[in-house]
Motif scaffolding. Structure first.
Motif: not given
Length: 145
Positions: A83-95, A126-137
């Protein structure tokens, strides 16, 4: 010395905060008794008088992490949300990554650490609208949610 107190219904309630706002997720579940599935945003500019300023409906929030103006919420079987929480009165979903079962989140300096029932994964955020998986354990014994 206790500075203040924020009372809410009995629920599981992880919290993250910055200088001006606290983000509290409340959830339902066996261990969480009478919970609700919500995100509460509190004004904490005056730490002696925190004020609830907005409530957002959630699916089943577990852990959460804050990095700058971006909030990440682990929604258990409902996925991972940013979420983008720059405006807490209008939290915007990103992904919303519905396929990622997640219990907790730790925003690190180089990656977002996501803990789920089957293991620990790192995501480039680095792009909160497009999370990219790097690795998993993977872990041998699944964590229950």
């Amino acid at each position: 010395k206790q500075m203040s107190r924020y009372d809410h219904i009995t629920a599981c309630d992880p919290v993250v905060a910055n200088e001006t706002h606290a983000f509290v997720t409340l959830r339902t579940g066996v261990a969480c008794r009478f919970g609700v599935d919500e995100l509460h945003v509190l004004d904490i500019v005056d730490p002696y008088q925190p004020k609830l300023i907005k409530t957002y409906s959630m699916d089943n929030p577990h852990g959460l992490g804050l990095s700058g103006n971006h909030l990440y919420i682990a929604e258990a079987n409902h996925g991972l949300k940013s979420f983008d929480v720059s405006n807490v009165l209008d939290v915007k979903p990103l992904e919303h990554l519905k396929e990622i079962k997640s219990i907790d989140i730790i925003p690190g300096p180089k990656s977002l650490i996501v803990i789920g029932p089957e293991g620990v994964c790192q995501y480039d955020y680095t792009d909160p609208k497009k999370l990219r998986k790097l690795s998993c354990i993977s872990i041998g014994n699944k964590v229950t949610m």
